[in-house]
Design a protein around this motif. Structure first.
Motif, mmCIF file in Angstrom:
data_model
loop_
_atom_site.group_PDB
_atom_site.id
_atom_site.type_symbol
_atom_site.label_atom_id
_atom_site.label_comp_id
_atom_site.label_asym_id
_atom_site.label_seq_id
_atom_site.Cartn_x
_atom_site.Cartn_y
_atom_site.Cartn_z
ATOM 1 N N TYR A 43 6.902 -4.339 12.982
ATOM 2 C CA TYR A 43 8.081 -4.770 13.733
ATOM 3 C C TYR A 43 8.093 -6.283 13.925
ATOM 4 C CZ TYR A 43 11.441 -5.121 17.560
ATOM 5 O OH TYR A 43 12.504 -5.471 18.341
ATOM 6 N N VAL A 44 6.912 -6.877 14.086
ATOM 7 C CA VAL A 44 6.848 -8.318 14.359
ATOM 8 C C VAL A 44 6.505 -9.154 13.127
ATOM 9 C CG1 VAL A 44 6.343 -8.009 16.802
ATOM 10 C CG2 VAL A 44 4.456 -8.229 15.180
ATOM 11 N N TYR A 45 6.174 -8.515 12.007
ATOM 12 C CA TYR A 45 5.886 -9.236 10.762
ATOM 13 C C TYR A 45 6.902 -8.822 9.702
ATOM 14 C CZ TYR A 45 1.378 -10.635 12.675
ATOM 15 O OH TYR A 45 0.388 -11.185 13.446
ATOM 16 N N PRO A 46 7.858 -9.686 9.402
ATOM 17 C CA PRO A 46 8.883 -9.320 8.420
ATOM 18 C C PRO A 46 8.321 -9.104 7.014
ATOM 19 C CG PRO A 46 9.119 -11.624 9.080
ATOM 20 C CD PRO A 46 8.069 -11.025 9.961
ATOM 21 N N GLN A 47 7.083 -9.527 6.767
ATOM 22 C CA GLN A 47 6.467 -9.321 5.462
ATOM 23 C C GLN A 47 5.989 -7.884 5.264
ATOM 24 O OE1 GLN A 47 5.497 -11.467 7.829
ATOM 25 N NE2 GLN A 47 5.478 -13.535 6.994
ATOM 26 N N ALA A 48 5.983 -7.090 6.318
ATOM 27 C CA ALA A 48 5.485 -5.720 6.228
ATOM 28 C C ALA A 48 6.483 -4.824 5.502
ATOM 29 C CB ALA A 48 5.210 -5.167 7.622
ATOM 30 N N TRP A 49 5.990 -4.069 4.560
ATOM 31 C CA TRP A 49 6.757 -3.075 3.796
ATOM 32 C C TRP A 49 6.072 -1.746 4.067
ATOM 33 C CZ3 TRP A 49 5.385 0.034 -0.497
ATOM 34 C CH2 TRP A 49 6.449 0.554 -1.255
ATOM 35 N N CYS A 50 6.716 -0.862 4.816
ATOM 36 C CA CYS A 50 6.115 0.401 5.251
ATOM 37 C C CYS A 50 6.821 1.582 4.605
ATOM 38 C CB CYS A 50 6.231 0.567 6.762
ATOM 39 S SG CYS A 50 5.458 -0.729 7.689
ATOM 40 N N ARG A 51 6.057 2.614 4.284
ATOM 41 C CA ARG A 51 6.633 3.826 3.729
ATOM 42 C C ARG A 51 5.854 5.041 4.233
ATOM 43 N NH1 ARG A 51 9.921 0.554 2.866
ATOM 44 N NH2 ARG A 51 11.129 0.183 0.994
ATOM 45 N N ALA A 52 6.589 6.106 4.484
ATOM 46 C CA ALA A 52 5.986 7.414 4.733
ATOM 47 C C ALA A 52 5.676 8.016 3.371
ATOM 48 C CB ALA A 52 6.959 8.303 5.505
ATOM 49 N N VAL A 53 4.645 8.824 3.313
ATOM 50 C CA VAL A 53 4.228 9.450 2.055
ATOM 51 C C VAL A 53 4.470 10.952 2.144
ATOM 52 C CG1 VAL A 53 2.287 9.865 0.494
ATOM 53 C CG2 VAL A 53 2.447 7.683 1.741
ATOM 54 N N ARG A 54 5.184 11.470 1.167
ATOM 55 C CA ARG A 54 5.429 12.920 1.083
ATOM 56 C C ARG A 54 4.838 13.469 -0.201
ATOM 57 N NH1 ARG A 54 8.541 15.213 4.854
ATOM 58 N NH2 ARG A 54 9.837 13.784 6.048
ATOM 59 N N SER A 55 4.380 14.707 -0.129
ATOM 60 C CA SER A 55 3.935 15.461 -1.297
ATOM 61 C C SER A 55 4.434 16.883 -1.112
ATOM 62 C CB SER A 55 2.408 15.441 -1.393
ATOM 63 O OG SER A 55 1.974 16.200 -2.499
ATOM 64 N N ASP A 56 5.100 17.407 -2.108
ATOM 65 C CA ASP A 56 5.712 18.745 -2.007
ATOM 66 C C ASP A 56 6.614 18.860 -0.786
ATOM 67 O OD1 ASP A 56 4.830 19.974 -4.325
ATOM 68 O OD2 ASP A 56 2.973 20.695 -3.411
ATOM 69 N N GLY A 57 7.302 17.783 -0.447
ATOM 70 C CA GLY A 57 8.219 17.791 0.683
ATOM 71 C C GLY A 57 7.562 17.665 2.043
ATOM 72 N N ARG A 58 6.237 17.635 2.079
ATOM 73 C CA ARG A 58 5.493 17.582 3.339
ATOM 74 C C ARG A 58 5.017 16.164 3.588
ATOM 75 N NH1 ARG A 58 -0.121 19.026 5.110
ATOM 76 N NH2 ARG A 58 -0.736 18.758 2.958
ATOM 77 N N LEU A 59 5.169 15.678 4.813
ATOM 78 C CA LEU A 59 4.691 14.354 5.200
ATOM 79 C C LEU A 59 3.165 14.388 5.218
ATOM 80 C CD1 LEU A 59 5.742 11.571 6.079
ATOM 81 C CD2 LEU A 59 5.526 12.368 8.421
#
Length: 180
Positions: A59-75
């Motif tokens: 939230y405070v570092y604009p350089q951060a690139w975040c992603r949730a990871v899913r496999s078979d539709g499950r987080l």
């Protein structure tokens, strides 16, 4: 692991070596709580910050690139990249796979996807810093081709993966097999 079954010893069945391809998706109001609820295996807590802390830092570092990871539709995990050609460069900042999904090759696939993202920006090196000691992910990263650089980031050694050797069109060479 050996389990006792009716007085006899039986071995737990091995986990599968291959899983469905992982998908990286943006963090949204719909998945943010579930991402924060993911947990590493007991004893690994000192190796990676909780996802809620990572999201607060993002939230405070604009350089951060975040992603949730899913496999078979499950987080099943979370990944965060310092996505900037300046300062730290492109550095895998956080990678966590939920305890229920570890040992299935998911982390390996996530690193390959992040490497593809970085390479698509015309960058030839992906770096990571890591905690050393018991349970360290250093063997995992070395198995992917990361090598120590001799640099330190926040008292952690930095490893680097060369994403190509003969130009931007060369493919990422992160193997997609299960790590032991």
């Amino acid at each position: 692991m050996v389990l006792a079954a009716a007085g006899a010893h039986a071995q737990q069945p091995p986990r599968p070596l291959a899983v469905a391809a992982v998908e990286l998706e943006p963090i949204t109001p719909e998945n943010v709580r579930a991402v924060c609820d993911l947990r590493v295996a007991p004893g690994q807590e000192h190796l990676v910050a909780p996802n809620a802390v990572s999201l607060a830092e993002a939230y405070v570092y604009p350089q951060a690139w975040c992603r949730a990871v899913r496999s078979d539709g499950r987080l099943v995990g979370f990944v965060m990249l310092w996505d900037s050609p300046e300062e730290l460069g492109h550095m895998l900042w956080r990678l966590m796979v939920d305890a229920s999904a570890q040992g299935q090759g998911i982390g390996r696939q996530v690193v390959a996807a992040v490497a593809d993202h970085v390479r698509a920006q015309g960058v030839g090196v992906l770096r990571v810093s890591l905690v050393e000691g018991e349970g360290s992910p250093a063997p995992f990263y070395r198995s992917l081709g990361f090598v120590p650089t001799g640099e330190m980031a926040d008292d952690e050694p930095v490893y680097a993966l060369t994403l190509w050797t003969s130009g931007p069109a060369a493919p990422c060479r992160v193997p997609l097999r299960s790590c032991e």
